[in-house]
Design a protein around this motif. Structure first.
Motif, PDB file in Angstrom:
ATOM      1  N   THR A 141       0.914  -1.230  -0.041  1.00  0.00           N
ATOM      2  CA  THR A 141       0.106  -0.053   0.037  1.00  0.00           C
ATOM      3  C   THR A 141       0.851   1.176   0.170  1.00  0.00           C
ATOM      4  O   THR A 141       0.295   2.025  -0.618  1.00  0.00           O
ATOM      5  CB  THR A 141      -0.991  -0.033   1.131  1.00  0.00           C
ATOM      6  OG1 THR A 141      -0.286  -0.042   2.407  1.00  0.00           O
ATOM      7  CG2 THR A 141      -2.053  -0.998   1.134  1.00  0.00           C
ATOM      8  N   LYS A 179      -5.190  -3.129   1.252  1.00  0.00           N
ATOM      9  CA  LYS A 179      -5.019  -4.443   1.589  1.00  0.00           C
ATOM     10  C   LYS A 179      -5.698  -5.153   2.821  1.00  0.00           C
ATOM     11  O   LYS A 179      -5.724  -4.241   3.849  1.00  0.00           O
ATOM     12  CB  LYS A 179      -3.463  -4.516   1.721  1.00  0.00           C
ATOM     13  CG  LYS A 179      -2.683  -4.832   0.515  1.00  0.00           C
ATOM     14  CD  LYS A 179      -1.465  -5.577   0.462  1.00  0.00           C
ATOM     15  CE  LYS A 179      -1.870  -7.041   0.181  1.00  0.00           C
ATOM     16  NZ  LYS A 179      -0.607  -7.779  -0.187  1.00  0.00           N
ATOM     17  N   MET A 329       1.707  -6.817  -6.669  1.00  0.00           N
ATOM     18  CA  MET A 329       0.823  -7.898  -6.512  1.00  0.00           C
ATOM     19  C   MET A 329       1.283  -9.235  -6.742  1.00  0.00           C
ATOM     20  O   MET A 329       2.380  -9.306  -7.274  1.00  0.00           O
ATOM     21  CB  MET A 329      -0.218  -7.615  -7.785  1.00  0.00           C
ATOM     22  CG  MET A 329      -0.900  -6.595  -8.059  1.00  0.00           C
ATOM     23  SD  MET A 329      -2.450  -6.647  -8.837  1.00  0.00           S
ATOM     24  CE  MET A 329      -3.583  -7.359  -8.375  1.00  0.00           C
ATOM     25  N   VAL A 334      -4.193 -11.231 -13.197  1.00  0.00           N
ATOM     26  CA  VAL A 334      -4.700 -10.304 -12.614  1.00  0.00           C
ATOM     27  C   VAL A 334      -6.133  -9.805 -13.264  1.00  0.00           C
ATOM     28  O   VAL A 334      -6.317 -10.217 -14.402  1.00  0.00           O
ATOM     29  CB  VAL A 334      -3.994  -8.843 -12.564  1.00  0.00           C
ATOM     30  CG1 VAL A 334      -2.681  -9.271 -11.563  1.00  0.00           C
ATOM     31  CG2 VAL A 334      -3.666  -8.317 -13.670  1.00  0.00           C
ATOM     32  N   VAL A 346     -10.404  -0.551 -11.864  1.00  0.00           N
ATOM     33  CA  VAL A 346     -10.174  -1.382 -10.523  1.00  0.00           C
ATOM     34  C   VAL A 346      -9.136  -2.724 -10.850  1.00  0.00           C
ATOM     35  O   VAL A 346      -9.814  -3.603 -11.793  1.00  0.00           O
ATOM     36  CB  VAL A 346     -11.357  -1.874  -9.712  1.00  0.00           C
ATOM     37  CG1 VAL A 346     -11.139  -2.769  -8.706  1.00  0.00           C
ATOM     38  CG2 VAL A 346     -12.127  -0.665  -9.274  1.00  0.00           C
ATOM     39  N   LYS A 348      -7.296  -6.248  -9.405  1.00  0.00           N
ATOM     40  CA  LYS A 348      -7.367  -7.180  -8.173  1.00  0.00           C
ATOM     41  C   LYS A 348      -6.691  -8.545  -8.714  1.00  0.00           C
ATOM     42  O   LYS A 348      -6.566  -8.907 -10.006  1.00  0.00           O
ATOM     43  CB  LYS A 348      -8.685  -7.292  -7.602  1.00  0.00           C
ATOM     44  CG  LYS A 348      -9.896  -7.775  -8.382  1.00  0.00           C
ATOM     45  CD  LYS A 348     -11.011  -7.380  -7.522  1.00  0.00           C
ATOM     46  CE  LYS A 348     -12.114  -7.567  -8.323  1.00  0.00           C
ATOM     47  NZ  LYS A 348     -13.636  -7.478  -7.690  1.00  0.00           N
ATOM     48  N   SER A 353      -8.746 -12.188  -2.543  1.00  0.00           N
ATOM     49  CA  SER A 353      -9.456 -10.898  -2.511  1.00  0.00           C
ATOM     50  C   SER A 353      -9.115 -10.013  -1.471  1.00  0.00           C
ATOM     51  O   SER A 353      -9.926  -9.109  -0.966  1.00  0.00           O
ATOM     52  CB  SER A 353     -10.916 -11.300  -2.124  1.00  0.00           C
ATOM     53  OG  SER A 353     -10.989 -12.032  -1.058  1.00  0.00           O
ATOM     54  N   ASN A 354      -7.679 -10.217  -0.956  1.00  0.00           N
ATOM     55  CA  ASN A 354      -7.340  -9.300   0.148  1.00  0.00           C
ATOM     56  C   ASN A 354      -6.483  -8.268  -0.363  1.00  0.00           C
ATOM     57  O   ASN A 354      -6.026  -7.278   0.457  1.00  0.00           O
ATOM     58  CB  ASN A 354      -6.572 -10.296   1.010  1.00  0.00           C
ATOM     59  CG  ASN A 354      -4.929 -10.584   0.401  1.00  0.00           C
ATOM     60  OD1 ASN A 354      -5.001 -10.562  -0.739  1.00  0.00           O
ATOM     61  ND2 ASN A 354      -3.874 -10.783   1.150  1.00  0.00           N
ATOM     62  N   ALA A 355      -6.548  -8.076  -1.693  1.00  0.00           N
ATOM     63  CA  ALA A 355      -5.729  -6.680  -2.285  1.00  0.00           C
ATOM     64  C   ALA A 355      -6.558  -6.212  -3.534  1.00  0.00           C
ATOM     65  O   ALA A 355      -7.259  -6.794  -4.169  1.00  0.00           O
ATOM     66  CB  ALA A 355      -4.545  -7.007  -2.688  1.00  0.00           C
ATOM     67  N   LYS A 356      -6.919  -4.850  -3.186  1.00  0.00           N
ATOM     68  CA  LYS A 356      -7.937  -4.227  -4.530  1.00  0.00           C
ATOM     69  C   LYS A 356      -6.992  -2.671  -4.754  1.00  0.00           C
ATOM     70  O   LYS A 356      -6.586  -2.293  -3.675  1.00  0.00           O
ATOM     71  CB  LYS A 356      -9.214  -3.817  -4.127  1.00  0.00           C
ATOM     72  CG  LYS A 356     -10.236  -3.803  -5.037  1.00  0.00           C
ATOM     73  CD  LYS A 356     -11.617  -3.681  -4.304  1.00  0.00           C
ATOM     74  CE  LYS A 356     -12.242  -4.970  -4.237  1.00  0.00           C
ATOM     75  NZ  LYS A 356     -13.749  -4.843  -4.103  1.00  0.00           N
ATOM     76  N   TYR A 357      -6.904  -2.407  -5.804  1.00  0.00           N
ATOM     77  CA  TYR A 357      -6.232  -1.216  -6.471  1.00  0.00           C
ATOM     78  C   TYR A 357      -7.139  -0.382  -7.416  1.00  0.00           C
ATOM     79  O   TYR A 357      -7.997  -1.181  -8.110  1.00  0.00           O
ATOM     80  CB  TYR A 357      -4.931  -1.622  -6.966  1.00  0.00           C
ATOM     81  CG  TYR A 357      -4.040  -2.307  -6.101  1.00  0.00           C
ATOM     82  CD1 TYR A 357      -3.149  -1.703  -5.146  1.00  0.00           C
ATOM     83  CD2 TYR A 357      -4.028  -3.524  -6.194  1.00  0.00           C
ATOM     84  CE1 TYR A 357      -2.530  -2.172  -4.434  1.00  0.00           C
ATOM     85  CE2 TYR A 357      -3.213  -4.357  -5.156  1.00  0.00           C
ATOM     86  CZ  TYR A 357      -2.391  -3.522  -4.451  1.00  0.00           C
ATOM     87  OH  TYR A 357      -1.563  -4.203  -3.234  1.00  0.00           O
TER      88      TYR A 357
END
Length: 366
Positions: A141, A179, A329, A334, A346, A348, A353-357
């Motif tokens: 992050t 995250k 990542m 992805v 978006v 990921k 599912s524990n990280a999203k940008y």
């Protein structure tokens, strides 16, 4: 004060404590490292008032005492000594003598009573997280922290404990990084930690599952790593409601191999270094994405295979923002979700599912 310590252990302790010493201070005492020798051993402290780091070092203490020594010269002397035992003792007239085999240094020291006391933190509200998990969350992050000083709150990372989840969130107005990890803790906590603090914490944390205890007060956060404690002030103010920034719907979903996409972007961006925008264009078609860049330096065209659901779209980005996300990542595949050429994208992992940008596109003048 007299103590004897292994050179390597002393050097490691100095390296940890000096991470809090910035040298940007009007108080000369804060350019020094605080040393306390007692029956328990050696305690070293570095501080810039915003961040303080205390670490303990094994030593044979022959006479108790406290001093402050200029951190830069002390660190350089210890680093250049032979790998042997180091003896440090106070002499008259505020002089410290450092002896190692045939090397002897006499340096001026400062009065330890002038060194600011560390904030006292009552360890009531505590969460426990394995070191490798929090280290990985900071890495995933911190690249999205704002560098612009006009919004100080965005120079920090949101540290949120909610619904038995730990969330770390950073955003700078152009991209957002989130995250999350499961945390067996029923507390509700929402604080903003300065980004520079977390970057220093990350350097001290190790890639192992030893627990780090994290404690909160209204103004400070404490990271307790058994032999080392890091205390930082928190940023004032309310963090942006990041959930409201994440689109709930999308019209286009793209599966893409992360490494192939990253390689294509890196090559195409070689021609996008004209100015600061690092502009690259993506044209999502049925089975491929065409990556192009065009500047005074020349042109580049790359093609990467994709699996697409929905209608194709043409969209432009600052390539650095996309590359920062991809480099942080962990998955090989992805997923990119988009609605149009002017709405956020978006990104990921396909399976985790524990990280999203989120990355904002660059609007093209047509």
């Amino acid at each position: 004060m007299i103590f004897i310590c292994e050179k390597q252990k002393l050097q490691e302790g100095i390296s940890i404590a000096t991470k809090a010493i910035t040298g940007k201070t009007t108080m000369p005492i804060l350019e020094g490292i605080y040393i306390s020798a007692s029956k328990e051993g050696l305690t070293l402290i570095g501080s810039d008032m915003d961040v303080s780091i205390e670490t303990k070092v094994c030593a044979e203490v022959q006479e108790e005492g406290k001093v402050v020594i200029d951190a830069k010269i002390f660190g350089e002397i210890i680093r250049k000594l032979s790998n042997a035992e180091v003896k440090i003792e106070t002499l008259e007239n505020d002089i410290i003598q450092i002896t190692c085999e045939k090397s002897v240094f006499n340096i001026v020291c400062m009065n330890a009573t002038d060194f600011p006391a560390l904030p006292s933190i009552n360890e009531d509200v505590t969460v426990e997280v394995p070191q490798n998990i929090i280290k990985n969350m900071i890495k995933g992050t911190s690249f999205a922290i704002a560098q612009d000083e006009t919004r100080p709150i965005l120079q920090g990372i949101l540290f949120e404990v909610k619904n038995k989840n730990l969330n770390l969130v950073a955003l700078d107005g152009y991209r957002l990084a989130v995250k999350s990890e499961f945390l067996d803790n029923n507390n509700n906590i929402e604080v903003v930690i300065p980004g520079k603090t977390l970057n220093e914490v990350s350097k001290i944390l190790e890639d192992k599952d030893d627990i780090v205890k994290i404690t909160f007060t209204p103004n400070h956060i404490l990271f307790n790593l058994s032999d080392t404690k890091i205390i930082s002030r928190l940023l004032d103010g309310k963090f942006v409601n990041y959930l409201s920034l994440l689109p709930q719907e999308h019209k286009l979903l793209v599966n893409i191999n992360k490494q192939e996409f990253q390689n294509g972007l890196e090559r195409a961006s070689l021609m996008a270094k004209d100015g600061n925008s690092n502009l690259i264009k993506l044209d999502f078609q049925e089975e491929n994405v065409i990556i192009t860049s065009n500047s005074q330096l020349g042109k580049a065209r790359e093609e990467v295979s994709i699996n697409m659901q929905g209608e194709g779209v043409q969209i432009a980005f600052n390539s650095r923002y996309l590359l920062d996300v991809l480099k942080n990542m962990e998955e090989d595949e992805v997923v990119m979700e988009m609605t149009s050429g002017v709405s956020p994208c978006v990104i990921k992992g396909k399976n985790m599912s524990n990280a999203k940008y989120l990355v904002l596109p660059v609007r093209l003048i047509r």
